[in-house]
Design a protein around this motif. Sequence first.
Motif, PDB file in Angstrom:
ATOM      1  N   GLN A  74      -3.781  -5.931 -16.996  1.00 48.68           N
ATOM      2  CA  GLN A  74      -3.007  -4.834 -16.554  1.00 48.68           C
ATOM      3  C   GLN A  74      -1.976  -5.347 -15.871  1.00 48.68           C
ATOM      4  O   GLN A  74      -1.359  -4.370 -16.788  1.00 48.68           O
ATOM      5  N   GLN A  75      -1.325  -6.120 -16.123  1.00 51.04           N
ATOM      6  CA  GLN A  75       0.076  -6.771 -15.795  1.00 51.04           C
ATOM      7  C   GLN A  75       0.679  -6.969 -16.776  1.00 51.04           C
ATOM      8  O   GLN A  75       1.676  -7.044 -16.855  1.00 51.04           O
ATOM      9  N   ILE A  76      -0.252  -7.583 -18.258  1.00 52.09           N
ATOM     10  CA  ILE A  76       0.394  -8.114 -18.834  1.00 52.09           C
ATOM     11  C   ILE A  76       0.893  -6.697 -20.182  1.00 52.09           C
ATOM     12  O   ILE A  76       1.660  -7.396 -21.413  1.00 52.09           O
ATOM     13  N   TRP A  77      -0.118  -6.090 -19.930  1.00 47.53           N
ATOM     14  CA  TRP A  77      -0.449  -5.265 -21.235  1.00 47.53           C
ATOM     15  C   TRP A  77       0.612  -4.192 -21.455  1.00 47.53           C
ATOM     16  O   TRP A  77       1.738  -4.050 -21.255  1.00 47.53           O
ATOM     17  N   LEU A  78       0.599  -4.238 -22.910  1.00 45.88           N
ATOM     18  CA  LEU A  78       1.913  -3.611 -23.877  1.00 45.88           C
ATOM     19  C   LEU A  78       1.295  -2.400 -24.407  1.00 45.88           C
ATOM     20  O   LEU A  78       0.828  -1.962 -24.344  1.00 45.88           O
ATOM     21  N   PRO A  79       2.735  -1.598 -24.528  1.00 46.50           N
ATOM     22  CA  PRO A  79       3.023  -0.116 -24.999  1.00 46.50           C
ATOM     23  C   PRO A  79       1.312   0.026 -26.509  1.00 46.50           C
ATOM     24  O   PRO A  79       1.582   0.875 -26.699  1.00 46.50           O
ATOM     25  N   GLY A  80       2.134  -1.120 -27.183  1.00 49.02           N
ATOM     26  CA  GLY A  80       0.996  -1.572 -27.967  1.00 49.02           C
ATOM     27  C   GLY A  80       0.285  -1.882 -27.889  1.00 49.02           C
ATOM     28  O   GLY A  80      -1.254  -1.763 -28.771  1.00 49.02           O
ATOM     29  N   GLY A  81      -0.590  -2.372 -26.869  1.00 52.81           N
ATOM     30  CA  GLY A  81      -1.895  -2.721 -26.773  1.00 52.81           C
ATOM     31  C   GLY A  81      -1.895  -4.014 -26.155  1.00 52.81           C
ATOM     32  O   GLY A  81      -0.785  -4.287 -25.250  1.00 52.81           O
ATOM     33  N   ALA A  82      -2.211  -5.285 -26.211  1.00 48.65           N
ATOM     34  CA  ALA A  82      -2.354  -6.050 -25.730  1.00 48.65           C
ATOM     35  C   ALA A  82      -1.614  -6.659 -26.561  1.00 48.65           C
ATOM     36  O   ALA A  82      -1.253  -6.996 -28.021  1.00 48.65           O
ATOM     37  N   PRO A  83      -0.946  -7.860 -25.828  1.00 46.95           N
ATOM     38  CA  PRO A  83      -0.335  -8.576 -26.444  1.00 46.95           C
ATOM     39  C   PRO A  83      -0.161  -9.812 -27.311  1.00 46.95           C
ATOM     40  O   PRO A  83       0.182  -9.755 -28.612  1.00 46.95           O
ATOM     41  N   LEU A  84      -1.261 -10.209 -27.448  1.00 45.95           N
ATOM     42  CA  LEU A  84      -1.877 -10.978 -28.347  1.00 45.95           C
ATOM     43  C   LEU A  84      -2.115 -10.415 -29.966  1.00 45.95           C
ATOM     44  O   LEU A  84      -1.632 -11.007 -30.896  1.00 45.95           O
ATOM     45  N   LEU A  85      -2.684  -8.981 -29.153  1.00 45.20           N
ATOM     46  CA  LEU A  85      -3.069  -8.336 -31.280  1.00 45.20           C
ATOM     47  C   LEU A  85      -1.273  -7.682 -31.446  1.00 45.20           C
ATOM     48  O   LEU A  85      -0.547  -7.674 -32.900  1.00 45.20           O
ATOM     49  N   VAL A  86      -0.251  -7.061 -30.478  1.00 41.47           N
ATOM     50  CA  VAL A  86       0.521  -6.912 -30.824  1.00 41.47           C
ATOM     51  C   VAL A  86       1.208  -7.833 -32.084  1.00 41.47           C
ATOM     52  O   VAL A  86       2.141  -7.956 -32.808  1.00 41.47           O
ATOM     53  N   HIS A  87       1.563  -9.040 -30.805  1.00 37.50           N
ATOM     54  CA  HIS A  87       2.238 -10.253 -31.983  1.00 37.50           C
ATOM     55  C   HIS A  87       1.854 -10.179 -33.021  1.00 37.50           C
ATOM     56  O   HIS A  87       2.154 -11.022 -33.899  1.00 37.50           O
TER      57      HIS A  87
END
Length: 351
Positions: A74-87
């Motif tokens: 929850q501290q790192i989640w991005l509007p588009g989803g998990a950072p690993l998946l977004v990147h």
Amino acid sequence: MAVTCSPKGLRVPKALLLANVGTPDAPEVAAVRKYLREFLSDPAIIQAPGPVRWMLVNLLLAPFRARPSARKYQQIWLPGGAPLLVHGRNFSVALQAELGADWVVALALRYGEPSFRNALAALVAGGQISDFVLAPLFPQAAPATSGSAAQHFFQTLEKLGWSGPARVLPSFPTAAGFIEPLAAIAALGARDFQPDHWLFSFHGLPEAQQNNPGCHYREECLATATALASQLNLAAGVWSVSFQSRLGPVKWLGPYTAQILHELPARGVRRLAVVAPSFVADCLETLEELAIRGRKTFLAAGGVDFRCVPCLNARPAWVKGFAGIVRAAAGLFPNMLRNPTRQPIALARPT
């Protein structure tokens, strides 16, 4: 019915499957619990007899780790989803544009979605493909990452009926296409920071896996660190290596990152730059474990300032660098079909 590669003489693309570890679908307890069950049930992650592993995962680890892990996500989640998946998605799109029509690029996660099965099935159904190529996005190879991904890749293609060429790109611990863009990001981040010390924090690995025949993970990590230090023109003594993300009571590769972060201020380090060269995309291990918890540990121990260098993510120099790595390996594919042995080039399907 078997699915075969396209007829000779036709110019058809190769399918490149980019593989990373995985992420839950949402930063919620139920989603994290589901993800942990899949991730930790892999024999490559927890090497124990099946019944023992099942009890550890389903009765202890997943139930008790899901809630605290969800809070971390929850501290790192991005509007588009998990950072690993977004990147990862951004990188896949950019790499497709860079490689052009000779390749069809797709992203898959070893655990979670998009799964290997769904990604590979879509590629098989989408039209003629000459070769399937797995690109594990792990600069240093380990049984629990590249090894597990490769095994799952071949098993999934077999289940889908694919009988054509299938290969796995090698690790790339010192490839210029990886080292140069990572060093450039690190240098840019440190330009107005001037750290006393650089810490290269790699993902940990149980020593039992490191001792497996053919595993060169620690050696590849040290090679990456040495190449980065050289590219950054760092003198001996101003950089060091550590390993993070331990799981369970077994002994892992050391020294441990959390311990080093606690000890460095006592050694006179006040301003610390941390690079995570095991990760090409920012994720829980970089954004929460290092940038949040690692920072707190270092400052609480007496450090003055702390900077965690971002991962490569989908930066243009990294896209071009990895495209070069792919093209260089692809040029060696015909030889690898005749000689599918362990070489510092692409691996062919096991026979």
